[in-house]
Design a protein around this motif. Structure first.
Motif, PDB file in Angstrom:
ATOM      1  N   TYR A  79       0.905  -1.699  -0.112  1.00 27.01           N
ATOM      2  CA  TYR A  79      -0.088   0.002   0.280  1.00 27.01           C
ATOM      3  C   TYR A  79       0.656   1.419   0.222  1.00 27.01           C
ATOM      4  O   TYR A  79       2.243   0.924   0.504  1.00 27.01           O
ATOM      5  N   ASP A  80       0.461   2.481  -0.538  1.00 29.60           N
ATOM      6  CA  ASP A  80       1.160   3.406  -0.954  1.00 29.60           C
ATOM      7  C   ASP A  80       0.240   4.319   0.148  1.00 29.60           C
ATOM      8  O   ASP A  80      -0.824   5.153  -0.753  1.00 29.60           O
ATOM      9  N   CYS A  81       0.061   5.171   1.249  1.00 27.31           N
ATOM     10  CA  CYS A  81      -0.411   5.737   2.220  1.00 27.31           C
ATOM     11  C   CYS A  81      -0.174   7.507   1.376  1.00 27.31           C
ATOM     12  O   CYS A  81      -1.188   7.890   1.471  1.00 27.31           O
ATOM     13  N   CYS A  90      -7.646   9.152   3.825  1.00 26.48           N
ATOM     14  CA  CYS A  90      -6.052   8.656   4.853  1.00 26.48           C
ATOM     15  C   CYS A  90      -6.484   7.611   5.648  1.00 26.48           C
ATOM     16  O   CYS A  90      -6.139   7.036   6.264  1.00 26.48           O
ATOM     17  N   TYR A  95      -5.495  -0.046   6.433  1.00 23.20           N
ATOM     18  CA  TYR A  95      -3.893   0.486   6.559  1.00 23.20           C
ATOM     19  C   TYR A  95      -3.129   1.272   7.335  1.00 23.20           C
ATOM     20  O   TYR A  95      -3.951   2.238   8.240  1.00 23.20           O
ATOM     21  N   ASN A  96      -1.745   1.945   7.606  1.00 23.05           N
ATOM     22  CA  ASN A  96      -1.445   1.980   8.814  1.00 23.05           C
ATOM     23  C   ASN A  96      -0.845   3.173   8.310  1.00 23.05           C
ATOM     24  O   ASN A  96      -0.194   3.303   8.557  1.00 23.05           O
ATOM     25  N   CYS A  97      -2.149   4.573   7.796  1.00 17.63           N
ATOM     26  CA  CYS A  97      -1.428   5.429   7.318  1.00 17.63           C
ATOM     27  C   CYS A  97      -1.749   6.536   8.971  1.00 17.63           C
ATOM     28  O   CYS A  97      -3.076   6.629   9.584  1.00 17.63           O
ATOM     29  N   THR A 107       0.891   9.364   5.316  1.00 22.45           N
ATOM     30  CA  THR A 107       2.403   8.768   5.215  1.00 22.45           C
ATOM     31  C   THR A 107       1.944   7.751   6.681  1.00 22.45           C
ATOM     32  O   THR A 107       1.024   7.131   6.691  1.00 22.45           O
ATOM     33  N   ASP A 108       3.208   6.962   6.489  1.00 18.79           N
ATOM     34  CA  ASP A 108       2.787   6.119   7.189  1.00 18.79           C
ATOM     35  C   ASP A 108       2.993   5.867   8.583  1.00 18.79           C
ATOM     36  O   ASP A 108       4.062   6.863   8.871  1.00 18.79           O
ATOM     37  N   ASN A 109       1.999   5.822   8.673  1.00 15.80           N
ATOM     38  CA  ASN A 109       2.623   5.214  10.928  1.00 15.80           C
ATOM     39  C   ASN A 109       3.951   5.039  11.617  1.00 15.80           C
ATOM     40  O   ASN A 109       4.304   5.965  12.034  1.00 15.80           O
ATOM     41  N   ASP A 110       4.542   4.418  10.864  1.00 16.61           N
ATOM     42  CA  ASP A 110       5.520   3.964  11.588  1.00 16.61           C
ATOM     43  C   ASP A 110       7.172   5.427  11.023  1.00 16.61           C
ATOM     44  O   ASP A 110       8.133   5.460  11.718  1.00 16.61           O
ATOM     45  N   SER A 121      -3.838  10.300  13.864  1.00 15.73           N
ATOM     46  CA  SER A 121      -3.385   8.612  13.721  1.00 15.73           C
ATOM     47  C   SER A 121      -4.535   7.911  14.210  1.00 15.73           C
ATOM     48  O   SER A 121      -4.493   6.637  14.032  1.00 15.73           O
TER      49      SER A 121
END
Length: 268
Positions: A79-81, A90, A95-97, A107-110, A121
């Motif tokens: 996946y691409d946030c 978003c 996904y973890n966005c 963006t990715d949460n990480d 978040s």
């Protein structure tokens, strides 16, 4: 120990290779990568973004080979946030966005090292700052002054604003030629009021439709203004009566939104 002539490899495809099925195009690998073998585990390289962009699937099946033998396989989701361009899109995915208010980017949460009020978040879209307009469009005669946000005309409701960050606002109208007209927006009791607009246009046409948006910033002068997400697409229609009708009859038949009267002396 492994035979030195033996080789591990990974492939990514659309179908299982451990289940016997009739051969089809989905059995062909989309991407094959070498592996890095450690003492207790193996690393595979994922397909590059340009390869993933050419397929219409979020999930692929990773196959681990030892020579020509499939050792195991596993579903992998890519996946691409950054492909989500608004806070609500978003947040509204599995996904973890996270949404960064200051950059207006998903963006990715990480990747978000700092967790503060600029990062949204929560997986609920209810946390996203937005606005809602009480109607879809208004009609204003060319050259007349008007204020957006007055209760007797258009109500602009602000939702879940982050007041510690979102401090300065401007109201934007975009003309058909791409030029913009901007006024200052002020918040009062979760309602936004735009300073007065007055719009003229030179073309000899009956109407121009202007798109509306609200932008915000965390500081008054040096910060970049960001677009505030909307629940309603709102349009301001600027019109010239003289180009909407060429006879008394057609003038009378104009819809009530146009405040036009026929002048017999000028025939317009």
């Amino acid at each position: 120990t492994d035979d030195p002539t033996s080789k591990y490899s990974c492939s990514f495809g659309l179908s299982s290779l451990l289940i016997e099925t009739e051969e089809n195009d989905n059995d062909k690998p989309i991407y094959i990568s070498n592996v890095i073998k450690y003492e207790n585990y193996i690393e595979c390289y994922s397909p590059p973004p340009q390869t993933l962009a050419t397929i219409n699937h979020d999930s692929l099946i990773l196959h681990l080979f030892y020579n020509d033998i499939v050792l195991t396989e596993k579903n992998v989701t890519f996946y691409d946030c950054s492909s989500y361009l608004t806070c609500t899109t978003c947040m509204n995915n599995s996904y973890n966005c996270t949404w960064n208010l200051l950059t207006s980017a998903c963006t990715d949460n990480d990747l978000n090292i700092e967790k503060n009020e600029t990062i949204i978040s929560n997986t609920s879209i209810d946390q996203c700052p937005r606005y809602n307009v009480s109607m879809k469009e208004i009609f204003i005669a060319d050259g007349n002054s008007f204020i957006l946000g007055e209760k007797d005309r258009v109500i602009i409701q602000i939702i879940k604003l982050k007041y510690d960050i979102q401090k300065y606002f401007r109201c934007i109208l975009t003309l058909m030629n791409g030029s913009i007209i901007s006024t200052v927006g002020k918040i009062k009791n979760d309602l936004l009021i735009c300073d007065s607009f007055q719009i003229f246009y030179d073309k000899d046409i009956g109407q121009q439709s202007l798109s509306f948006e609200i932008q915000w910033s965390e500081c008054e002068n040096e910060c970049t203004y960001k677009k505030l997400e909307t629940l309603t697409n709102f349009t301001v229609n600027i019109y010239k009566c003289k180009y909407l009708a060429d006879s008394c009859g057609s003038c009378i038949l104009l819809q009530d939104d146009y405040h036009c009267i026929w002048c017999e002396t000028d025939k317009s």
